[in-house]
Design a protein around this motif. Sequence first.
Motif, mmCIF file in Angstrom:
data_model
loop_
_atom_site.group_PDB
_atom_site.id
_atom_site.type_symbol
_atom_site.label_atom_id
_atom_site.label_comp_id
_atom_site.label_asym_id
_atom_site.label_seq_id
_atom_site.Cartn_x
_atom_site.Cartn_y
_atom_site.Cartn_z
ATOM 1 N N ALA A 357 -26.306 -18.081 -86.763
ATOM 2 C CA ALA A 357 -25.527 -16.847 -86.786
ATOM 3 C C ALA A 357 -26.368 -15.659 -86.326
ATOM 4 O O ALA A 357 -25.900 -14.818 -85.536
ATOM 5 C CB ALA A 357 -24.986 -16.602 -88.196
ATOM 6 N N ARG A 358 -27.601 -15.588 -86.802
ATOM 7 C CA ARG A 358 -28.480 -14.487 -86.395
ATOM 8 C C ARG A 358 -28.823 -14.589 -84.918
ATOM 9 O O ARG A 358 -28.884 -13.575 -84.208
ATOM 10 C CB ARG A 358 -29.728 -14.479 -87.264
ATOM 11 N N LEU A 359 -29.032 -15.815 -84.421
ATOM 12 C CA LEU A 359 -29.309 -15.996 -82.995
ATOM 13 C C LEU A 359 -28.108 -15.575 -82.160
ATOM 14 O O LEU A 359 -28.253 -14.904 -81.123
ATOM 15 C CB LEU A 359 -29.641 -17.458 -82.704
ATOM 16 N N SER A 360 -26.919 -15.986 -82.588
ATOM 17 C CA SER A 360 -25.710 -15.639 -81.855
ATOM 18 C C SER A 360 -25.539 -14.127 -81.779
ATOM 19 O O SER A 360 -25.209 -13.568 -80.722
ATOM 20 C CB SER A 360 -24.495 -16.281 -82.529
ATOM 21 N N ASN A 361 -25.757 -13.444 -82.905
ATOM 22 C CA ASN A 361 -25.657 -11.985 -82.928
ATOM 23 C C ASN A 361 -26.705 -11.342 -82.022
ATOM 24 O O ASN A 361 -26.418 -10.367 -81.319
ATOM 25 C CB ASN A 361 -25.818 -11.463 -84.351
ATOM 26 N N TYR A 362 -27.890 -11.897 -82.040
ATOM 27 C CA TYR A 362 -28.971 -11.336 -81.228
ATOM 28 C C TYR A 362 -28.658 -11.470 -79.743
ATOM 29 O O TYR A 362 -28.799 -10.514 -78.966
ATOM 30 C CB TYR A 362 -30.287 -12.040 -81.554
ATOM 31 N N VAL A 363 -28.220 -12.661 -79.343
ATOM 32 C CA VAL A 363 -27.928 -12.899 -77.930
ATOM 33 C C VAL A 363 -26.762 -12.031 -77.461
ATOM 34 O O VAL A 363 -26.773 -11.490 -76.347
ATOM 35 C CB VAL A 363 -27.618 -14.396 -77.693
ATOM 36 N N ALA A 364 -25.740 -11.883 -78.335
ATOM 37 C CA ALA A 364 -24.551 -11.104 -77.968
ATOM 38 C C ALA A 364 -24.724 -9.616 -78.239
ATOM 39 O O ALA A 364 -23.805 -8.828 -77.974
ATOM 40 C CB ALA A 364 -23.336 -11.631 -78.736
ATOM 41 N N ARG A 365 -25.879 -9.233 -78.797
ATOM 42 C CA ARG A 365 -26.160 -7.840 -79.161
ATOM 43 C C ARG A 365 -25.131 -7.302 -80.159
ATOM 44 O O ARG A 365 -24.684 -6.159 -80.091
ATOM 45 C CB ARG A 365 -26.196 -6.937 -77.931
ATOM 46 N N VAL A 366 -24.744 -8.192 -81.103
ATOM 47 C CA VAL A 366 -23.809 -7.803 -82.151
ATOM 48 C C VAL A 366 -24.594 -7.447 -83.399
ATOM 49 O O VAL A 366 -25.486 -8.189 -83.823
ATOM 50 C CB VAL A 366 -22.827 -8.960 -82.465
ATOM 51 N N GLU A 367 -24.260 -6.329 -84.031
ATOM 52 C CA GLU A 367 -24.951 -5.924 -85.242
ATOM 53 C C GLU A 367 -24.439 -6.741 -86.418
ATOM 54 O O GLU A 367 -23.234 -6.845 -86.641
ATOM 55 C CB GLU A 367 -24.750 -4.433 -85.521
ATOM 56 N N GLY A 368 -25.379 -7.310 -87.169
ATOM 57 C CA GLY A 368 -25.027 -8.061 -88.367
ATOM 58 C C GLY A 368 -25.722 -7.460 -89.568
ATOM 59 O O GLY A 368 -26.232 -6.339 -89.522
ATOM 60 N N GLU A 397 -24.064 -29.013 -81.335
ATOM 61 C CA GLU A 397 -23.894 -28.104 -82.469
ATOM 62 C C GLU A 397 -24.474 -26.737 -82.167
ATOM 63 O O GLU A 397 -23.875 -25.698 -82.465
ATOM 64 C CB GLU A 397 -24.599 -28.667 -83.708
ATOM 65 N N VAL A 398 -25.671 -26.740 -81.591
ATOM 66 C CA VAL A 398 -26.333 -25.479 -81.273
ATOM 67 C C VAL A 398 -25.500 -24.673 -80.284
ATOM 68 O O VAL A 398 -25.324 -23.458 -80.435
ATOM 69 C CB VAL A 398 -27.741 -25.734 -80.707
ATOM 70 N N HIS A 399 -24.959 -25.353 -79.293
ATOM 71 C CA HIS A 399 -24.146 -24.646 -78.297
ATOM 72 C C HIS A 399 -22.883 -24.078 -78.940
ATOM 73 O O HIS A 399 -22.483 -22.934 -78.651
ATOM 74 C CB HIS A 399 -23.789 -25.591 -77.154
ATOM 75 N N THR A 400 -22.269 -24.852 -79.818
ATOM 76 C CA THR A 400 -21.054 -24.372 -80.491
ATOM 77 C C THR A 400 -21.348 -23.161 -81.365
ATOM 78 O O THR A 400 -20.576 -22.188 -81.396
ATOM 79 C CB THR A 400 -20.453 -25.497 -81.359
ATOM 80 N N LEU A 401 -22.465 -23.196 -82.066
ATOM 81 C CA LEU A 401 -22.796 -22.135 -83.022
ATOM 82 C C LEU A 401 -23.391 -20.892 -82.371
ATOM 83 O O LEU A 401 -23.225 -19.780 -82.877
ATOM 84 C CB LEU A 401 -23.774 -22.667 -84.072
#
Length: 423
Positions: A357-368, A397-401
């Motif tokens: 979740a933190r990686l996804s937010n970081y890559v998408a530049r979404v604040e969590g 799994e990694v790609h989905t998450l």
Amino acid sequence: MAITPSLDPADLKFIDESLAGTDQLLERGYPGDDGSRQPIHTVYVAADRFNTGVAQQWGADAQATADAHGGLDRLASLLGFDDELAGQITSRVASKLASEPIEDLRLDFEDGFGDRGDAVEDAAAVAAAEQVSLAVAAGTAPPFIGIRFKCFEAPTRDRGLRTLDLFVSTLANAGELPEGLVLTLPKVTTVAQVKAMDFAVGRLEQIHGLPAGRLRFEVQVETPQLILGPEGTSPVAQLPHVVPGRISALHYGTYDYSASLQISAEYQSMEHPVADFAKEVMQLAVAGTGIRLSDGSTNVIPLGDGIEDAWKLHGRLVRRSLERGYYQGWDLHQAQLPTRYLATYAFYRQGLPAAAARLSNYVARVEGSVMDEPATARALAAFVLRGVQCGAVGTDEVHTLTGLGYQELAALAHPRLAHSTSK
């Protein structure tokens, strides 16, 4: 009014020149991790007991032992895992025991072989290399495999060098060296011994026409003299810089090190305070150098009436090492494999949702709820990457998450490597 810089080119040139040594040190001495796979454990077997089917037999024996005590689900419960987590890891562990039960195997010519005379050890060194070549050709060799020879102290130095020479020379004469070849130098006490090893493998490279740097080696940290030298400095911190690029890993030796500090046998352990101190020094010594770390072993083997207590101890120690940044350890017996994999897979599975979740937010530049910096993102990616490499986590799994493919994940975990590759 426009403001122009006050420092002129001569000032900048002076600063660059004054920091040239620092730049060189960082480039040469602290290249960072290369992103390649690190095994989660090392298994030791006496060199003369190795054959092409050893790894598969260990896996079968490990599964049979678990089955005889209620199966992997029962063992997962014993380690404190709930049904949901157990359901995520037990089938993966069963598959691992069947397909790749040993990740790193060391054919032991040191403590596990002893002194049997030169003729016997000569023959065993040649036979070991021949068996390794056969196992690699047959596809039954673990991905990492090699030998531990006798140490470079005066009484065993010639014997250790001769075994090293015979083993490497036999492999070289048979053809291409195994990709995952590992050489282990035990009981190191001084920087000079590591320099001697560097010379020895360098000469073997020259003699056999191998690329410079092909023969890397591990250093076993088993003596207090390597942690704190006679001058009050730490010799282990010098090792990455006196033989740059040559050392692949430092391995902590639980029992030799503890005994050297006069810890009584009952209290010799991977979690004794003297062990933690040594391992923290090792960790500091190789930070940023690309040299990996391995914890030691527990000699409390899961056998007999105490099997469940031994399994719980081993599982807890594996988890403890992982939490402290030691992603590899030693296993001494087939019955330790189930808990090695269960505890390791649980570590990565439990940490996956938050890390992803933190990686996804970081890559998408979404604040969590957690604002991660690039260094933390690299650590998160490296954590997930290790989980993938050992089989605990699937790339799908990694790609989905996270939306990241394997190469993207590796590039995020090791951006310097990705940058150098793209040049």
